[in-house]
Design a protein around this motif. Sequence first.
Motif, short mmCIF file in Angstrom:
data_model
loop_
_atom_site.label_atom_id
_atom_site.label_comp_id
_atom_site.label_asym_id
_atom_site.label_seq_id
_atom_site.Cartn_x
_atom_site.Cartn_y
_atom_site.Cartn_z
N VAL A 88 -20.15 36.25 -33.04
CA VAL A 88 -19.87 37.47 -33.37
C VAL A 88 -20.01 38.00 -34.64
O VAL A 88 -20.26 39.27 -34.99
N GLU A 89 -19.34 37.20 -35.64
CA GLU A 89 -19.55 37.77 -36.97
C GLU A 89 -20.96 37.83 -37.41
O GLU A 89 -21.17 39.09 -38.29
N GLN A 90 -21.85 36.93 -37.03
CA GLN A 90 -23.27 37.13 -37.34
C GLN A 90 -23.88 38.42 -36.81
O GLN A 90 -24.83 39.09 -37.28
N ILE A 91 -23.34 38.75 -35.68
CA ILE A 91 -23.87 39.98 -34.91
C ILE A 91 -23.52 41.10 -35.56
O ILE A 91 -24.19 42.13 -35.91
N LYS A 92 -22.22 41.08 -36.21
CA LYS A 92 -21.70 42.18 -36.91
C LYS A 92 -22.43 42.40 -38.07
O LYS A 92 -22.87 43.64 -38.34
N GLU A 93 -22.66 41.57 -38.84
CA GLU A 93 -23.25 41.52 -39.91
C GLU A 93 -24.85 41.87 -39.96
O GLU A 93 -25.29 42.70 -40.75
N LYS A 94 -25.55 41.23 -39.30
CA LYS A 94 -26.99 41.37 -38.83
C LYS A 94 -27.21 42.90 -38.03
O LYS A 94 -28.35 43.41 -38.75
N ALA A 95 -26.38 43.17 -37.28
CA ALA A 95 -26.81 44.50 -36.75
C ALA A 95 -26.11 45.75 -37.44
O ALA A 95 -26.36 46.83 -36.90
N ASP A 96 -25.38 45.23 -38.61
CA ASP A 96 -24.60 46.28 -39.48
C ASP A 96 -23.58 47.20 -38.39
O ASP A 96 -23.88 48.31 -38.56
N LEU A 97 -22.75 46.53 -37.59
CA LEU A 97 -21.84 47.28 -36.76
C LEU A 97 -20.65 47.47 -37.76
O LEU A 97 -20.35 46.47 -38.58
N GLN A 98 -20.03 48.21 -37.38
CA GLN A 98 -18.75 48.85 -38.09
C GLN A 98 -17.81 47.56 -37.87
O GLN A 98 -16.84 47.31 -38.69
N LYS A 154 -15.86 44.03 -35.49
CA LYS A 154 -15.81 42.86 -34.69
C LYS A 154 -15.79 43.17 -33.20
O LYS A 154 -16.63 42.59 -32.49
N VAL A 155 -14.98 44.13 -32.96
CA VAL A 155 -14.68 44.48 -31.56
C VAL A 155 -16.26 45.08 -31.08
O VAL A 155 -16.71 44.76 -29.87
N LEU A 156 -16.94 45.90 -31.55
CA LEU A 156 -18.10 46.39 -31.22
C LEU A 156 -19.35 45.03 -31.18
O LEU A 156 -19.92 44.94 -30.09
N ALA A 157 -19.19 44.05 -32.12
CA ALA A 157 -20.10 43.14 -31.99
C ALA A 157 -19.70 42.12 -30.63
O ALA A 157 -20.47 41.46 -30.25
N GLU A 158 -18.44 42.09 -30.69
CA GLU A 158 -18.03 41.22 -29.34
C GLU A 158 -18.33 41.89 -28.20
O GLU A 158 -18.91 41.11 -27.04
N LYS A 159 -18.46 42.93 -28.02
CA LYS A 159 -18.88 43.80 -26.82
C LYS A 159 -20.28 43.66 -26.57
O LYS A 159 -20.85 43.43 -25.34
N VAL A 160 -21.20 43.38 -27.68
CA VAL A 160 -22.69 43.26 -27.66
C VAL A 160 -22.91 41.66 -27.24
O VAL A 160 -23.67 41.58 -26.15
N TYR A 161 -22.07 41.04 -27.76
CA TYR A 161 -22.24 39.42 -27.51
C TYR A 161 -21.88 39.15 -25.87
O TYR A 161 -22.74 38.60 -25.09
N ASP A 162 -20.87 39.83 -25.28
CA ASP A 162 -20.35 39.73 -24.12
C ASP A 162 -21.51 40.44 -23.05
O ASP A 162 -21.63 39.97 -22.20
N ALA A 163 -22.05 41.58 -23.52
CA ALA A 163 -23.00 42.31 -22.69
C ALA A 163 -24.25 41.26 -22.63
O ALA A 163 -24.81 41.35 -21.36
N VAL A 164 -24.72 40.69 -23.65
CA VAL A 164 -25.86 39.84 -23.69
C VAL A 164 -25.63 38.76 -22.57
O VAL A 164 -26.40 38.36 -21.88
N LEU A 165 -24.46 38.09 -22.72
CA LEU A 165 -24.25 36.88 -21.72
C LEU A 165 -24.19 37.15 -20.66
O LEU A 165 -24.77 36.41 -19.87
N GLU A 166 -23.53 38.42 -20.28
CA GLU A 166 -23.33 38.91 -18.95
C GLU A 166 -24.75 39.24 -18.19
O GLU A 166 -25.15 38.96 -17.23
N SER A 167 -25.78 39.62 -18.93
CA SER A 167 -27.28 39.93 -18.43
C SER A 167 -27.90 38.75 -18.24
O SER A 167 -28.73 38.48 -17.37
N VAL A 168 -27.60 37.86 -19.25
CA VAL A 168 -28.25 36.62 -18.92
C VAL A 168 -27.68 35.70 -17.72
O VAL A 168 -28.58 35.34 -16.78
N ARG A 169 -26.31 35.75 -17.61
CA ARG A 169 -25.91 35.18 -16.25
C ARG A 169 -26.46 35.98 -15.18
O ARG A 169 -26.44 35.20 -14.06
N ASP A 170 -26.25 37.32 -14.99
CA ASP A 170 -26.81 37.96 -14.01
C ASP A 170 -28.09 37.73 -13.52
O ASP A 170 -28.38 37.63 -12.35
#
Length: 91
Positions: free
Chosen positions: A7-17, A19-35
């Motif tokens: 989540v920290e890496q996503i926040k930094e590399k995607a320039d998100l404001q 960690k909550v937003l970065a965690e949502k991105v992380y969760d969305a990617v994992l959910e998409s892969v699982r689906d």
Amino acid sequence: MTKAGMVEQIKEKADLQTKVLAEKVYDAVLESVRDALVSGESAMFTGLGSFRVVQRAERAGRNPGTGEVIRIPSCKVVRFTPGKKVKAMLS
């Protein structure tokens, strides 16, 4: 790497404001892969590799405590195949 590190890496590399937003991105990617995997599709990440579901055949195993031969039933498992770039980086 743990979820917090990812989540920290996503926040930094995607320039998100936040960690909550970065965690949502992380969760969305994992959910998409699982689906995708549950529906029988593969999940491909260009530059990284792909995940796919394969059927593992029934096989014989051995009980380590008794030495008795047991039957291990067939099952579905997820396999990861690294891409060319990852293979080259690891060599």
